[in-house]
Enzyme design. Structure first.
Site, PDB file in Angstrom:
ATOM      1  N   GLY A  32      43.964 -61.543 -13.656  1.00 37.40           N
ATOM      2  CA  GLY A  32      43.739 -61.683 -15.099  1.00 37.40           C
ATOM      3  C   GLY A  32      43.743 -63.137 -15.509  1.00 37.40           C
ATOM      4  O   GLY A  32      44.087 -64.018 -14.724  1.00 37.40           O
ATOM      5  N   THR A  33      43.310 -63.381 -16.748  1.00 32.91           N
ATOM      6  CA  THR A  33      43.300 -64.739 -17.280  1.00 32.91           C
ATOM      7  C   THR A  33      43.951 -64.745 -18.657  1.00 32.91           C
ATOM      8  O   THR A  33      44.009 -63.715 -19.340  1.00 32.91           O
ATOM      9  CB  THR A  33      41.856 -65.281 -17.426  1.00 32.91           C
ATOM     10  OG1 THR A  33      41.122 -64.409 -18.297  1.00 32.91           O
ATOM     11  CG2 THR A  33      41.160 -65.351 -16.077  1.00 32.91           C
ATOM     12  N   GLY A  34      44.454 -65.908 -19.020  1.00 30.56           N
ATOM     13  CA  GLY A  34      45.061 -66.074 -20.337  1.00 30.56           C
ATOM     14  C   GLY A  34      44.680 -67.419 -20.899  1.00 30.56           C
ATOM     15  O   GLY A  34      43.829 -68.119 -20.352  1.00 30.56           O
ATOM     16  N   ALA A  35      45.321 -67.789 -22.014  1.00 33.39           N
ATOM     17  CA  ALA A  35      44.987 -69.045 -22.678  1.00 33.39           C
ATOM     18  C   ALA A  35      45.317 -70.249 -21.817  1.00 33.39           C
ATOM     19  O   ALA A  35      44.695 -71.301 -21.929  1.00 33.39           O
ATOM     20  CB  ALA A  35      45.729 -69.138 -24.006  1.00 33.39           C
ATOM     21  N   GLY A  37      45.797 -70.199 -18.220  1.00 30.36           N
ATOM     22  CA  GLY A  37      45.539 -70.168 -16.791  1.00 30.36           C
ATOM     23  C   GLY A  37      45.040 -68.834 -16.299  1.00 30.36           C
ATOM     24  O   GLY A  37      44.790 -67.914 -17.071  1.00 30.36           O
ATOM     25  N   THR A  38      44.887 -68.758 -14.985  1.00 34.87           N
ATOM     26  CA  THR A  38      44.402 -67.563 -14.310  1.00 34.87           C
ATOM     27  C   THR A  38      45.453 -67.088 -13.316  1.00 34.87           C
ATOM     28  O   THR A  38      46.082 -67.898 -12.648  1.00 34.87           O
ATOM     29  CB  THR A  38      43.095 -67.883 -13.545  1.00 34.87           C
ATOM     30  OG1 THR A  38      42.108 -68.319 -14.483  1.00 34.87           O
ATOM     31  CG2 THR A  38      42.574 -66.666 -12.797  1.00 34.87           C
ATOM     32  N   VAL A  39      45.655 -65.771 -13.224  1.00 37.24           N
ATOM     33  CA  VAL A  39      46.561 -65.190 -12.241  1.00 37.24           C
ATOM     34  C   VAL A  39      45.729 -64.560 -11.143  1.00 37.24           C
ATOM     35  O   VAL A  39      44.852 -63.748 -11.396  1.00 37.24           O
ATOM     36  CB  VAL A  39      47.464 -64.105 -12.870  1.00 37.24           C
ATOM     37  CG1 VAL A  39      48.359 -63.475 -11.813  1.00 37.24           C
ATOM     38  CG2 VAL A  39      48.304 -64.698 -13.988  1.00 37.24           C
ATOM     39  N   ASP A  88      63.608 -58.359 -27.512  1.00 36.81           N
ATOM     40  CA  ASP A  88      62.668 -57.236 -27.420  1.00 36.81           C
ATOM     41  C   ASP A  88      63.012 -56.321 -26.246  1.00 36.81           C
ATOM     42  O   ASP A  88      62.134 -55.899 -25.505  1.00 36.81           O
ATOM     43  CB  ASP A  88      61.238 -57.761 -27.281  1.00 36.81           C
ATOM     44  CG  ASP A  88      60.199 -56.683 -27.567  1.00 36.81           C
ATOM     45  OD1 ASP A  88      60.501 -55.748 -28.326  1.00 36.81           O
ATOM     46  OD2 ASP A  88      59.088 -56.766 -27.028  1.00 36.81           O
TER      47      ASP A  88
END
Length: 301
Positions: A32-35, A37-39, A88
């Site tokens: 997956g990717t996020g703001a 970086g990439t995993v 949480d």
């Protein structure tokens, strides 16, 4: 396409990012990717499931409930001593393995508001009332409320407070805690909240023994200390560990505390290469407990 680099490492280009990784982690695939970086590979101790899934599969014995809650409290004592609040805690954030060992997950996500968690209403069921309605500056005991909700759910086989919205959640809570006393209402920062609570019909506190009728008196007593409307009167994690409910599983030498968390780097502006160097240094200097090295099993996804 991959290319062997220095001894024990190889290089692979994935999604326009070059990865230099140890050869034991082969055939990288983007997860997956996020703001930021990439995993592509994710390595951690294998847990197998989370508490939410476990509760759906089977009804837990009180012994297992004791052991699981004991581990949550031990983890909270550690993070609270460092000045960190999870905010949480919920069954889905508690990973469990086949030996009934538990790990607390997803630190930091709790800072999000409900509006940022569209469609994820279930999280509200475990939140302390002062967080749901922003009543006051909250403390570590917001996590203790969540533990009480989770423990009650394990004992009952269903969520204790299952509100449809903020006010409905509060109504469900006060059916059990009773309406707050005047001294608590005086502590609230919001005048609107004060007026609302003063206008409610007085409801007496309900005896949790009538709700958790199959649970032991020690278990109910622990719940009574956690599910207190006034956060200043709730038991702390360290105090909860001393309760008779957890005597059977206690290992006081393992109930450690942490040094206060150093926030000084949190808002520092550094170049990307400097952040990489800091991260790498942190990894190199990390010393996991000896028991973790001996007992944990790695898995890669």
């Amino acid at each position: 396409m991959s290319l062997r680099t220095s001894s024990g490492f190889y290089r692979q280009d994935i999604n326009r990012t070059v990865w230099d990784v140890p050869t034991r982690y082969g055939d990288l695939i983007q997860i997956g990717t996020g703001a930021y970086g990439t995993v592509c590979y994710l390595v951690m101790p294998f847990m197998g499931t989370d508490l939410g899934k476990l509760m759906k599969m089977e009804r837990l014995s009180e012994d297992r409930v004791q052991f699981l809650v004991y581990q949550i409290l031990r983890g909270l004592k550690y993070i609270h001593s460092a000045g960190i609040i999870h905010r949480d805690l919920k069954p889905g954030n508690l990973a469990v393995n086949q030996d009934c060992e538990l790990k607390i997950l997803d630190f930091g996500l709790a800072r999000q508001t409900d509006s940022e968690m569209t469609g994820y209403v279930v999280t509200r069921w475990y939140r302390a009332p002062e967080v749901i309605l922003n009543w006051m500056h909250y403390s570590q005991t917001v996590d203790i409320w969540s533990v009480g909700c989770i423990m009650a759910e394990m004992l009952l086989g269903r969520p204790l407070f299952k509100g449809n919205d903020h006010l409905d959640q509060l109504r469900e809570i006060m059916k059990i805690t009773g309406t707050p006393a005047p001294d608590f209402i005086m502590k609230l920062q919001s005048q609107d909240a004060k007026n609302y609570l003063r206008g409610l019909l007085k409801v007496p506190k309900k005896d949790l023994n009538t709700i958790c009728c199959k649970a032991s008196s020690e278990a109910v007593s622990a719940l009574e200390r956690m599910l207190v409307l006034d956060p200043e009167k709730r038991v702390s994690a360290a105090e909860a560990l001393e309760l008779p409910q957890f005597t059977e599983f206690r290992e006081p030498e393992e109930e450690t505390e942490a040094l206060p968390y150093d926030h000084s780097m949190d808002n520092t502006e550094l170049l990307l290469e400097q952040w990489k160097r800091h991260t790498f240094t942190e990894i190199l200097t990390f010393q996991p407990p000896i028991t973790e090295i001996k007992d944990s099993k790695e898995t890669s996804l």
